[in-house]
Design a protein around this motif. Sequence first.
Motif, PDB file in Angstrom:
ATOM      1  N   HIS A 154      12.521  22.577  44.380  1.00 54.22           N
ATOM      2  CA  HIS A 154      13.592  21.606  44.648  1.00 54.22           C
ATOM      3  C   HIS A 154      14.854  21.966  43.856  1.00 54.22           C
ATOM      4  O   HIS A 154      15.955  22.003  44.407  1.00 54.22           O
ATOM      5  CB  HIS A 154      13.097  20.200  44.284  1.00 54.22           C
ATOM      6  CG  HIS A 154      14.105  19.118  44.515  1.00 54.22           C
ATOM      7  ND1 HIS A 154      14.141  18.353  45.661  1.00 54.22           N
ATOM      8  CD2 HIS A 154      15.142  18.681  43.747  1.00 54.22           C
ATOM      9  CE1 HIS A 154      15.142  17.489  45.586  1.00 54.22           C
ATOM     10  NE2 HIS A 154      15.768  17.657  44.425  1.00 54.22           N
TER      11      HIS A 154
ATOM     12  N   HIS B 262      18.885  23.298  44.803  1.00 52.73           N
ATOM     13  CA  HIS B 262      20.137  22.776  44.229  1.00 52.73           C
ATOM     14  C   HIS B 262      20.997  23.935  43.742  1.00 52.73           C
ATOM     15  O   HIS B 262      22.193  23.995  44.025  1.00 52.73           O
ATOM     16  CB  HIS B 262      19.851  21.828  43.054  1.00 52.73           C
ATOM     17  CG  HIS B 262      19.594  20.407  43.467  1.00 52.73           C
ATOM     18  ND1 HIS B 262      20.462  19.679  44.241  1.00 52.73           N
ATOM     19  CD2 HIS B 262      18.558  19.570  43.188  1.00 52.73           C
ATOM     20  CE1 HIS B 262      19.976  18.462  44.435  1.00 52.73           C
ATOM     21  NE2 HIS B 262      18.813  18.370  43.808  1.00 52.73           N
TER      22      HIS B 262
ATOM     23  N   CYS C 253      20.708  16.422  47.259  1.00 53.74           N
ATOM     24  CA  CYS C 253      19.407  16.435  47.929  1.00 53.74           C
ATOM     25  C   CYS C 253      19.216  15.236  48.854  1.00 53.74           C
ATOM     26  O   CYS C 253      18.213  15.146  49.557  1.00 53.74           O
ATOM     27  CB  CYS C 253      18.261  16.546  46.925  1.00 53.74           C
ATOM     28  SG  CYS C 253      18.254  15.308  45.629  1.00 53.74           S
TER      29      CYS C 253
HETATM   30 ZN   LIG Z   1      17.542  16.684  43.792  1.00 52.85          ZN
END
Ligand SMILES: [Zn+2]
Length: 250
Positions: free
Chosen positions: A145, A149, A161
């Motif tokens: 994740h 970014h 996100c």
């Molecule tokens: Zn995030």
Amino acid sequence: MSVMSVLTDRVLAPALPQETIRQHRAEIRADVLRRSRYIKEPNFTAIHPSDVELLFDAYDHRFFAGCCKPELKERPLRFGVSSRLTVSGGVTKRIRSRVSGDVRFEIVIAGGMLFDSFRDPAHRVTVCGLECADRLEALQRIFEHELIHLIEHLCWDSSNCARTRFQEIATRVFLHREHTHNLLTRREMAAKAGIRRGSQVSFEFDGRRLTGHVARITKRATVLVPDPEGARYTDGKNYRAYYVPINALR
Ligand SMILES: [Zn+2]
């Protein structure tokens, strides 16, 4: 006409077969277990910023053909592990110096939450919508994740996100289904121990036992103890605030 970077091309390329994605991940997992000085077992009990760097190199190599690193263009990328992140599983920052205007990046993983989770087998952990069997799986999902970014920052100078672009990349590249996690937060831990906002608690301070009520829970609990010399609060009474580790409360 704008020239897309090699990384942008790569990130927007069609998805790899799911089997390949799972295999890459499994290889990275094996890599970490073999090479890390700290992560020696799937439910590891120590982690070091160098492990986050190890993950960066491994993911860059396997998923992005090593295109991330050159796209940093000499701008520093720092890796960290923090016990102070109590809600997010990780955080990725693009930091611009106000003095020089230089940009640097930072990826920090919430170590504390990883360690708090995976203690109680009844608590099933999902990160990015995927169930994680152990800390290492959760760490990889969190890192994936955060890596998206970083990639968004590198390719488009901004990242979010909650937006479609991020979620579309996360699904295509890493099969993520959500952008959230259910790792144990400090608030949940406190709730489990029966401590919530408003709870009457007592704790030891300077050899004395003080009693008050919990006003806030972050990494520690903020306990307001009635004290005529303390600050005046909205309920018209005076309190002094103490910041107490949750496990020191009764
Ligand atoms: Zn995030």
